[in-house]
Scaffold this active site. Structure first.
Site, mmCIF file in Angstrom:
data_model
loop_
_atom_site.group_PDB
_atom_site.id
_atom_site.type_symbol
_atom_site.label_atom_id
_atom_site.label_comp_id
_atom_site.label_asym_id
_atom_site.label_seq_id
_atom_site.Cartn_x
_atom_site.Cartn_y
_atom_site.Cartn_z
ATOM 1 C CG HIS A 68 -7.915 -10.959 -30.745
ATOM 2 N ND1 HIS A 68 -7.285 -10.651 -29.704
ATOM 3 C CD2 HIS A 68 -7.906 -12.350 -31.125
ATOM 4 C CE1 HIS A 68 -6.509 -12.020 -29.505
ATOM 5 N NE2 HIS A 68 -7.224 -12.800 -30.236
ATOM 6 C CD GLU A 71 -8.617 -7.718 -28.968
ATOM 7 O OE1 GLU A 71 -7.689 -7.465 -29.268
ATOM 8 O OE2 GLU A 71 -8.711 -8.724 -28.425
ATOM 9 C CG HIS A 161 -4.413 -7.370 -28.956
ATOM 10 N ND1 HIS A 161 -4.848 -8.512 -29.139
ATOM 11 C CD2 HIS A 161 -3.072 -7.548 -29.754
ATOM 12 C CE1 HIS A 161 -4.244 -9.253 -30.117
ATOM 13 N NE2 HIS A 161 -3.012 -8.490 -30.444
ATOM 14 C CD GLU A 225 -4.467 -6.823 -24.120
ATOM 15 O OE1 GLU A 225 -5.471 -6.290 -24.371
ATOM 16 O OE2 GLU A 225 -4.197 -8.002 -24.752
HETATM 17 O O1 LIG Z 1 -8.799 -9.694 -22.813
HETATM 18 C C1 LIG Z 1 -8.713 -11.074 -22.984
HETATM 19 O O2 LIG Z 1 -9.008 -11.757 -22.370
HETATM 20 C C2 LIG Z 1 -7.814 -10.994 -23.913
HETATM 21 C C3 LIG Z 1 -7.147 -9.791 -24.829
HETATM 22 C C4 LIG Z 1 -6.173 -10.240 -25.698
HETATM 23 O O3 LIG Z 1 -6.429 -10.593 -26.871
HETATM 24 N N1 LIG Z 1 -4.778 -10.556 -25.311
HETATM 25 C C5 LIG Z 1 -3.951 -11.165 -26.175
HETATM 26 C C6 LIG Z 1 -2.609 -11.125 -25.492
HETATM 27 C C7 LIG Z 1 -1.516 -11.612 -26.372
HETATM 28 C C8 LIG Z 1 -0.064 -11.866 -25.763
HETATM 29 O O4 LIG Z 1 -0.187 -12.688 -24.629
HETATM 30 O O5 LIG Z 1 0.913 -11.411 -26.005
HETATM 31 C C9 LIG Z 1 -4.328 -12.441 -26.682
HETATM 32 O O6 LIG Z 1 -4.897 -13.103 -25.767
HETATM 33 O O7 LIG Z 1 -4.127 -12.858 -27.772
HETATM 34 ZN ZN LIG Z 2 -6.822 -9.277 -28.527
#
Ligand SMILES: O=C(O)CCC(=O)N[C@@H](CCC(=O)O)C(=O)O
Ligand SMILES: [Zn+2]
Length: 352
Positions: A68, A71, A161, A225
């Site tokens: 992303h 980030e 992320h 995260e």
């Molecule tokens: O803060 C958020 O809403 C999204 C943060 C983020 O990019 N999280 C990833 C998690 C990926 C996973 O589930 O392994 C995403 O949403 O792609």
């Molecule tokens: Zn992300």
């Protein structure tokens, strides 16, 4: 000419080079590092590190950030580690694949340009209208497969992320779902060393980057995260100091820095995935709610013309609430603490 200039030209470092080249192809180039290893530029935002021929690596590691584009803290962290390799401050003894995922979105300061790259892996890109992200997902899958084939080692992948919302637990790890798999002790120890005290076990397979590497490359993979989204230059990287140290230990194949009886991460499981069901979908979580905010039993979370979802008998917490996603995509996850999914830690008996 020093190794940084040989690889990144007048741009000075990997991040500046990646931003400058964002959508252009750049040719393969390689330099020998002060530690005897070789750093190869495979393309824009793609580096491959080969350790010195005398080393016997136990693992290969994929480190990715910027899947992303907005980030930025983990992007700055990886760039700093590349600088350490180039300047001889870091001596990696394991092969590495280093990835800055979405350079044009990084330039734009956006999560993505056309499609969310982190939904396009496991071949999902084939079903989307063509765009930068579909091409990049295909390219990233190919370089990861090549890395896995060439190294023939057990693989780890940390996809770094930061979150859109603030979080009651600043750092947490997501473990992709692979049927029958449990988080190994070695990974829990790494996470503890890295100051990541919370692990969420995913409930179903997903077309995320970590989902791809765990399912297709049998890697031990996590999405990590690491705090909140901030623009470049606005991150306090000291908050990632323990992660940086844990990565150095892993790269240099040193023992972890954790105490003899480390506290293990707390484990959460997904209770419910909120999906944008389209017309009439209403999400009742406020825009300023932090990740891991808990809701009491019976609270209405979302509804549409046919369905209402309320919290069950036990409290549930929300993560990643974001109603501004396309129909069919994840709006949020409802989660709860869990005591399953952990391999029992091997008991070490001392004979008397
Ligand atoms: O803060 C958020 O809403 C999204 C943060 C983020 O990019 N999280 C990833 C998690 C990926 C996973 O589930 O392994 C995403 O949403 O792609
Ligand atoms: Zn992300």
């Amino acid at each position: 000419m020093g190794p940084a200039q040989a690889l990144f030209d007048r741009h000075g470092d990997w991040l500046s080079h990646t931003l400058a080249m964002s959508e252009q192809a750049c040719p393969v180039a390689a330099v020998t590092l002060p530690d005897g290893g070789q750093l190869q530029r495979l393309g824009t935002g793609l580096l491959r590190y080969h350790p010195d021929a005398g080393t016997i690596p136990k693992t290969g590691l994929i480190l990715s950030a910027g899947i992303h584009g907005n980030e930025t803290a983990p992007i700055e962290l990886l760039n700093a580690q590349v600088n350490d390799l180039l300047q001889g401050r870091l001596h990696s003894r394991i092969p590495l694949l280093l990835i800055l995922g979405n350079p044009p979105a990084m330039v734009a300061g956006e999560r993505f340009l056309k499609h969310n790259l982190n939904r396009l892996f496991c071949g999902a890109w084939e079903a989307y209208p063509e765009g930068y992200e579909t091409r990049r997902a295909s390219q990233l899958e190919a370089v990861c497969r090549e890395f896995a084939d060439e190294t023939s080692l057990p693989l780890r992948h940390y996809d770094l992320h930061t979150a859109i919302r603030p979080s009651k637990r600043e750092k947490f790890a997501l473990y992709p779902f692979v049927d029958g798999r449990q988080v190994p002790d070695s990974e829990l120890d790494f996470l503890t060393d890295a100051d990541i005290g919370t692990v969420l076990l995913q409930h179903r397979r997903a077309t995320t980057f970590s989902g791809f590497s765990s399912e297709y490359l049998a890697a031990e993979s996590f999405t990590l995260e690491l705090g909140k989204v901030e623009p470049f230059g606005h991150n306090d990287l000291t908050r990632l100091g323990r992660l940086r140290g844990a990565l150095i230990n892993l790269l240099e194949q040193r023992p972890l820095a954790t105490a003899a009886e480390p506290q293990r991460p707390e484990i959460f499981q997904v209770v419910h995935e909120v999906i944008n069901t389209g017309e009439g979908f209403r999400f009742h979580v406020a825009d300023d709610v932090a990740n891991f905010t808990e809701y009491a039993p019976g609270t209405l979370i979302w509804e549409d013309a046919d369905t209402q979802y309320r919290v069950g008998d036990q409290p549930e917490a929300v993560i990643f609430p974001n109603p501004k996603v396309p129909v069919g995509h994840r709006v949020a996850l409802m989660i709860r603490k869990s005591y399953i999914g952990l391999a029992p830690r091997t008991t070490r008996y001392t004979s008397c």
